[in-house]
Design a protein around this motif. Structure first.
Motif, PDB file in Angstrom:
ATOM      1  N   THR A 176      -7.192  -3.434  10.068  1.00 23.33           N
ATOM      2  CA  THR A 176      -6.783  -2.513   9.015  1.00 23.33           C
ATOM      3  C   THR A 176      -5.933  -1.418   9.635  1.00 23.33           C
ATOM      4  O   THR A 176      -6.355  -0.762  10.591  1.00 23.33           O
ATOM      5  CB  THR A 176      -7.991  -1.881   8.307  1.00 23.33           C
ATOM      6  N   LYS A 178      -4.082   2.112   8.994  1.00 25.07           N
ATOM      7  CA  LYS A 178      -4.101   3.259   8.095  1.00 25.07           C
ATOM      8  C   LYS A 178      -3.040   4.252   8.531  1.00 25.07           C
ATOM      9  O   LYS A 178      -3.031   4.707   9.678  1.00 25.07           O
ATOM     10  CB  LYS A 178      -5.476   3.937   8.108  1.00 25.07           C
ATOM     11  N   GLU A 183      -2.370   5.594   3.221  1.00 22.85           N
ATOM     12  CA  GLU A 183      -2.097   4.217   2.832  1.00 22.85           C
ATOM     13  C   GLU A 183      -2.685   3.245   3.853  1.00 22.85           C
ATOM     14  O   GLU A 183      -2.614   3.486   5.058  1.00 22.85           O
ATOM     15  CB  GLU A 183      -0.579   4.039   2.753  1.00 22.85           C
ATOM     16  N   THR A 184      -3.280   2.143   3.389  1.00 21.26           N
ATOM     17  CA  THR A 184      -3.874   1.160   4.300  1.00 21.26           C
ATOM     18  C   THR A 184      -3.341  -0.237   4.007  1.00 21.26           C
ATOM     19  O   THR A 184      -3.029  -0.581   2.866  1.00 21.26           O
ATOM     20  CB  THR A 184      -5.412   1.135   4.191  1.00 21.26           C
ATOM     21  N   TRP A 185      -3.252  -1.040   5.080  1.00 25.14           N
ATOM     22  CA  TRP A 185      -2.866  -2.445   4.991  1.00 25.14           C
ATOM     23  C   TRP A 185      -3.817  -3.225   5.890  1.00 25.14           C
ATOM     24  O   TRP A 185      -4.115  -2.797   7.004  1.00 25.14           O
ATOM     25  CB  TRP A 185      -1.423  -2.650   5.447  1.00 25.14           C
ATOM     26  N   ALA A 202       6.764   4.036   2.668  1.00 25.28           N
ATOM     27  CA  ALA A 202       5.573   4.696   2.135  1.00 25.28           C
ATOM     28  C   ALA A 202       5.828   5.145   0.703  1.00 25.28           C
ATOM     29  O   ALA A 202       6.914   5.632   0.369  1.00 25.28           O
ATOM     30  CB  ALA A 202       5.207   5.891   3.006  1.00 25.28           C
ATOM     31  N   SER A 203       4.844   4.958  -0.153  1.00 29.73           N
ATOM     32  CA  SER A 203       4.982   5.375  -1.544  1.00 29.73           C
ATOM     33  C   SER A 203       4.905   6.888  -1.641  1.00 29.73           C
ATOM     34  O   SER A 203       4.165   7.536  -0.908  1.00 29.73           O
ATOM     35  CB  SER A 203       3.871   4.745  -2.389  1.00 29.73           C
TER      36      SER A 203
END
Length: 204
Positions: A176, A178, A183-185, A202-203
């Protein structure tokens, strides 16, 4: 690895020098020397310009000489031998007889093949474009003896992001990532692999 010589050059002729090149032929390469050098000379660019690729090396040695310098302020890294024949030549007398190119040419057959090292370096050269900026990150682990899990992340000029992950362990790892904005993926990183994630800007 020692910074004494490039530092002496800068001290004597710094107005004529804006870039330093490093090689990786020390017994044990401590890429942290590049960070120490950067802290003393923050306006001097650094590159790793000479490391060998060879079938006698570990499968991950190429990752080490790309990721290691770039984790320590190097702007890029290249291999010593870009191309060779099937006998690891040509080279000058006394030259490296075990250095294999990223591309190997079979001069008898008139064909060529791309090595594993070619594709490992391609994870950086293809997915981390010129102008990208390396981001500070935590979570990498090196237990020694080649047992390591390391990651680097970059933000590209268009705002998109790239994460390159090295997993030397003999098992899969669920990762993961962060980012500072929260935001995480997450995803699977296969055993003994180099994996690249391409993420959108990034949003917000």
């Amino acid at each position: 690895m020692c910074s004494a010589y490039p530092q002496a050059v800068l001290d004597a002729a710094g107005s004529f020098v804006n870039t330093v090149a490093w090689h990786c032929y020390a017994e044990n390469n401590d890429w942290g020397v590049l960070t120490q050098f950067h802290e003393k000379n923050p306006n001097v660019a650094q590159y790793q310009t000479e490391c060998w690729t060879s079938p006698t090396n570990t499968w991950y040695s190429t990752i080490d000489f790309v990721m290691g310098p770039m984790q320590n302020w190097a702007s890029g890294s290249i291999a010593w031998t870009l191309g060779s024949d099937t006998n690891n030549g040509p080279h000058l007398p006394g030259g490296c007889g075990t250095c294999r190119g990223l591309v190997v040419v079979d001069t008898s057959a008139g064909t060529y093949s791309k090595t594993l090292d070619y594709y490992l370096m391609g994870q950086f050269s293809r997915f981390v474009p010129r102008g990208a900026t390396a981001l500070a990150s935590t979570g990498s682990t090196d237990y020694g003896g080649g047992q390591k899990f390391e990651a680097m992340s970059f933000v590209e000029p268009d705002g998109s992001r790239t994460v390159v992950v090295q997993n030397n362990f003999g098992n899969e790892v669920f990762l993961t990532v962060k980012f500072k904005g929260g935001e995480t993926w997450s995803g699977k990183v296969y055993k003994e692999s180099l994996t690249t994630w391409q993420l959108p800007p990034a949003s917000g």
